[in-house]
Scaffold this motif. Structure first.
Motif, mmCIF file in Angstrom:
data_model
loop_
_atom_site.group_PDB
_atom_site.id
_atom_site.type_symbol
_atom_site.label_atom_id
_atom_site.label_comp_id
_atom_site.label_asym_id
_atom_site.label_seq_id
_atom_site.Cartn_x
_atom_site.Cartn_y
_atom_site.Cartn_z
ATOM 1 N N GLU A 180 0.844 -1.191 0.000
ATOM 2 C CA GLU A 180 0.000 0.000 0.000
ATOM 3 C C GLU A 180 0.881 1.243 0.000
ATOM 4 O O GLU A 180 1.870 1.314 0.728
ATOM 5 N N VAL A 181 0.501 2.220 -0.815
ATOM 6 C CA VAL A 181 1.230 3.479 -0.895
ATOM 7 C C VAL A 181 0.233 4.633 -0.818
ATOM 8 O O VAL A 181 -0.958 4.464 -1.067
ATOM 9 N N GLY A 182 0.762 5.810 -0.495
ATOM 10 C CA GLY A 182 -0.087 6.988 -0.378
ATOM 11 C C GLY A 182 -0.287 7.373 1.072
ATOM 12 O O GLY A 182 -0.045 6.578 1.992
ATOM 13 N N TYR A 183 -0.734 8.590 1.291
ATOM 14 C CA TYR A 183 -0.856 9.116 2.651
ATOM 15 C C TYR A 183 -1.996 8.441 3.396
ATOM 16 O O TYR A 183 -3.085 8.240 2.870
ATOM 17 N N ASP A 184 -1.731 8.137 4.659
ATOM 18 C CA ASP A 184 -2.742 7.548 5.533
ATOM 19 C C ASP A 184 -2.566 8.144 6.915
ATOM 20 O O ASP A 184 -1.637 7.799 7.643
ATOM 21 N N GLY A 185 -3.417 9.067 7.275
ATOM 22 C CA GLY A 185 -3.295 9.711 8.579
ATOM 23 C C GLY A 185 -4.159 10.949 8.651
ATOM 24 O O GLY A 185 -4.940 11.253 7.740
ATOM 25 N N ASP A 186 -4.006 11.700 9.738
ATOM 26 C CA ASP A 186 -4.838 12.881 9.990
ATOM 27 C C ASP A 186 -4.064 14.190 9.855
ATOM 28 O O ASP A 186 -4.648 15.262 9.971
ATOM 29 N N GLY A 187 -2.738 14.122 9.632
ATOM 30 C CA GLY A 187 -1.945 15.341 9.536
ATOM 31 C C GLY A 187 -2.074 16.004 8.183
ATOM 32 O O GLY A 187 -2.770 15.515 7.269
ATOM 33 N N PHE A 188 -1.386 17.126 8.027
ATOM 34 C CA PHE A 188 -1.444 17.826 6.750
ATOM 35 C C PHE A 188 -0.782 16.987 5.660
ATOM 36 O O PHE A 188 0.241 16.336 5.880
ATOM 37 N N HIS A 189 -1.371 17.031 4.486
ATOM 38 C CA HIS A 189 -0.796 16.411 3.305
ATOM 39 C C HIS A 189 -1.414 17.092 2.092
ATOM 40 O O HIS A 189 -2.496 17.669 2.171
ATOM 41 N N LYS A 194 -2.996 11.793 -1.621
ATOM 42 C CA LYS A 194 -4.188 11.055 -1.208
ATOM 43 C C LYS A 194 -4.537 9.985 -2.242
ATOM 44 O O LYS A 194 -4.082 10.012 -3.370
ATOM 45 N N GLY A 195 -5.412 9.086 -1.789
ATOM 46 C CA GLY A 195 -5.794 7.968 -2.636
ATOM 47 C C GLY A 195 -4.904 6.779 -2.347
ATOM 48 O O GLY A 195 -4.317 6.190 -3.260
ATOM 49 N N ARG A 196 -4.770 6.473 -1.044
ATOM 50 C CA ARG A 196 -3.934 5.323 -0.675
ATOM 51 C C ARG A 196 -4.448 4.100 -1.418
ATOM 52 O O ARG A 196 -5.647 3.816 -1.432
ATOM 53 N N HIS A 197 -3.518 3.371 -2.009
ATOM 54 C CA HIS A 197 -3.927 2.275 -2.880
ATOM 55 C C HIS A 197 -2.842 1.211 -2.930
ATOM 56 O O HIS A 197 -1.710 1.431 -2.474
ATOM 57 N N PRO A 321 -1.927 11.232 -11.416
ATOM 58 C CA PRO A 321 -2.827 11.195 -10.257
ATOM 59 C C PRO A 321 -2.965 9.793 -9.682
ATOM 60 O O PRO A 321 -2.894 8.796 -10.405
ATOM 61 N N TYR A 322 -3.165 9.719 -8.380
ATOM 62 C CA TYR A 322 -3.506 8.471 -7.718
ATOM 63 C C TYR A 322 -4.979 8.147 -7.974
ATOM 64 O O TYR A 322 -5.757 9.036 -8.360
ATOM 65 N N PRO A 323 -5.385 6.909 -7.726
ATOM 66 C CA PRO A 323 -6.814 6.581 -7.838
ATOM 67 C C PRO A 323 -7.659 7.487 -6.952
ATOM 68 O O PRO A 323 -7.251 7.846 -5.851
ATOM 69 N N ARG A 324 -8.795 7.894 -7.469
ATOM 70 C CA ARG A 324 -9.788 8.720 -6.767
ATOM 71 C C ARG A 324 -9.314 10.143 -6.530
ATOM 72 O O ARG A 324 -9.866 10.861 -5.693
ATOM 73 N N PHE A 325 -8.261 10.569 -7.237
ATOM 74 C CA PHE A 325 -7.806 11.961 -7.108
ATOM 75 C C PHE A 325 -8.892 12.904 -7.598
ATOM 76 O O PHE A 325 -9.492 12.694 -8.658
ATOM 77 N N GLU A 326 -9.146 13.954 -6.831
ATOM 78 C CA GLU A 326 -10.144 14.947 -7.215
ATOM 79 C C GLU A 326 -9.565 16.342 -7.021
ATOM 80 O O GLU A 326 -9.024 16.652 -5.964
#
Length: 382
Positions: A180-189, A194-197, A321-326
Motif C-alpha cells: 500500500e502506498v499513499g498518505y494515511d493519517g490525519d496530519g497535513f498532506h 491522497k488515494g492510498r492504494h 494522479p492516484y486513484p480517486r484523485f479529485e
C-alpha cells in the motif's frame, strides 16, 4: 498553535533573505528561478487572496497592482506577469514588499485570534504555511542560482551543507508483493498524496546511500557525456544544445573540479552526494552502471530501510494522479492537478527542506531537464 506556526513561517522566509543586499532582491538569473523579492511578495499575496479577501470582514486589498504582479499560475484569480519577466520588476521597492508582508501577516494573525474565525480559515492558513515552506526551499535554489552565476561566486553563508556519504554501498532487498502506498493519517498532506492504494512490486534491491561525487566523476571521466547510447533522446539533445558536460555549478579549473555552494567556490568533495542533476543525467548515470532509478512506489515502500533527506531523489515515475484523485473547485484546485503532464516524481527531501515539511509519501515533481533544485539519485537493481 496554528497562529504561532504561521508567524514562525513568515519570519523564517525573511531570515532566509537576510544575507542579501538590496541589489540581490530583484534579479532573475534564469526563467525557472524567481527573484527573492517575488517570493516574498507572492507568498504574501497567497494569504491575502485565499484567506483575507474571502474571509476577513471589510478587508481592503493592500495594493491594486499586487494581484497582477505576484500571482503565479492561478488563472481563476486573474492575469499575471509572465514568469520569465519577474526579474524586470524593480518596482515595487523591497521596502514596499516588506510593508506588504507586515500588513498581511498582522491581518491574518488578527483573523486567527477572533472567536468567530471561520473553520475554513484554519485549513487555508495550514495550506498557506505549507505553500510558503515550499517557497522557502525554492528561495534556497534561486539564491544559489543567483550567486552561482556571478563571476565572483559570492558567499551566502555556511548553510545547506551536505553530510558525507560515509557508508559502504549495500543493496537492501525488498520482496515481491502487494504493497500500500499513499498518505494515511490525519496530519497535513497535499491532495496528490491522497488515494492510498495497492501496488504490485516485483522483487528489487535498493542502495542504502546516494551516488557520490566521486562515482559521478568516474562517469564523466569515462566519457558519459559523450556516449549517446546512455541517454534518452531528449536528454542527449538537451545536453548537446546546452553544452552540458558536468552537474550544474561544477567547474573544471586547470584539471581540477570545483563546485559552487553557499560558501563560494570549493573543491569537489568526493564523498558528498552528487547534486544538481537533471533527470536525464541521473538516468544516464544509472544506465552506465547497468542499474536503474527506482519507481516512486519502490522508493516509498523501501524508505523505512534507509536514511533519506539529504537530497531530493529522482525516480523513474511520471507525475500522475492516484486513484480517486479529485481537484478542488476554484483556484485551490490549480495547486497541483494541472501539472500532471511531462514531469517526473522526486521523493524524499533535501537539506533546504523546512523542518517538518517532509514525509515518505511527499511527491515532489519537476520537468526532466531541471537541474537547479537540490536533487541527486539512488540506484536500484532488479
Amino acid at each position: 498553535m496554528l497562529r504561532d506556526r504561521f508567524l514562525k513561517t513568515r519570519n523564517r522566509t525573511q531570515e532566509i533573505c537576510s544575507p542579501l543586499k538590496t541589489e540581490d532582491y530583484s534579479v532573475q538569473p534564469m526563467a525557472d528561478a524567481s527573484p527573492p523579492k517575488w517570493h516574498l511578495a507572492h507568498t504574501t499575496w497567497f494569504f491575502e487572496q485565499f484567506v483575507l479577501v474571502p474571509h476577513k470582514p471589510n478587508y481592503a486589498i493592500y495594493h491594486a497592482d499586487f494581484a497582477y504582479l505576484f500571482n503565479s499560475y492561478y488563472n481563476n484569480l486573474g492575469d499575471r506577469v509572465l514568469r520569465p519577466n519577474r526579474g524586470l520588476m524593480t518596482r515595487p521597492l523591497v521596502t514596499e514588499v516588506m510593508d506588504y508582508r507586515r500588513h498581511v501577516t498582522e491581518n491574518v494573525a488578527e483573523l486567527l485570534d477572533r472567536d468567530d474565525c471561520p473553520a475554513a480559515v484554519f485549513e487555508l492558513v495550514e495550506l498557506g504555511i505549507n505553500h510558503e515552506e515550499q517557497h522557502q526551499e525554492l528561495l534556497a535554489y534561486d539564491i544559489k542560482c543567483l550567486f552561482g552565476n556571478q563571476p565572483t561566486f559570492p558567499l551566502y553563508g555556511r548553510v545547506y551543507n551536505l553530510p558525507n556519504e560515509t557508508h559502504e554501498q549495500e543493496f537492501i532487498p525488498v520482496k515481491e508483493g502487494l504493497y500500500e502506498v499513499g498518505y494515511d493519517g490525519d496530519g497535513f498532506h497535499f491532495d496528490i498524496e491522497k488515494g492510498r492504494h495497492k501496488v504490485y512490486l516485483e522483487a528489487f534491491e535498493i542502495s542504502n546511500r546516494l551516488v557520490t561525487n566521486q562515482e559521478y566523476l568516474e562517469f564523466i571521466q569515462a566519457g558519459g557525456y559523450q556516449n549517446f547510447n546512455l541517454w534518452h533522446a531528449e536528454g542527449w539533445e538537451f545536453i548537446n544544445e546546452n553544452d552540458i558536460k558536468a552537474p550544474m555549478y561544477w567547474h573544471e579549473i586547470e584539471g581540477e573540479w570545483f563546485r559552487y555552494c553557499m560558501e563560494g567556490l570549493v573543491a569537489v568533495n568526493p564523498v558528498e552526494p552528487v547534486m544538481h542533476l537533471s533527470y536525464y543525467e541521473a538516468a544516464a548515470f544509472a544506465e552506465w552502471t547497468d542499474l536503474r532509478l527506482p519507481t516512486e512506489f519502490e522508493w516509498e515502500v523501501a524508505s523505512h530501510s534507509f536514511s533519506w533527506g539529504k537530497l531530493w531523489e529522482w525516480t523513474s515515475s511520471a507525475f500522475l494522479p492516484y486513484p480517486r484523485f479529485e481537484k478542488k473547485a476554484g483556484a485551490v484546485g490549480e495547486y497541483n492537478g494541472k501539472f500532471m503532464v511531462n514531469q517526473k516524481v522526486l521523493r524524499g527531501a533535501s537539506v533546504s527542506t523546512p523542518q517538518g515539511h517532509s514525509r515518505p509519501t511527499y511527491r515532489n515533481f519537476f520537468h526532466p531537464h531541471m537541474r537547479w533544485q537540490f536533487a541527486g539519485l539512488r540506484l536500484v537493481r532488479s
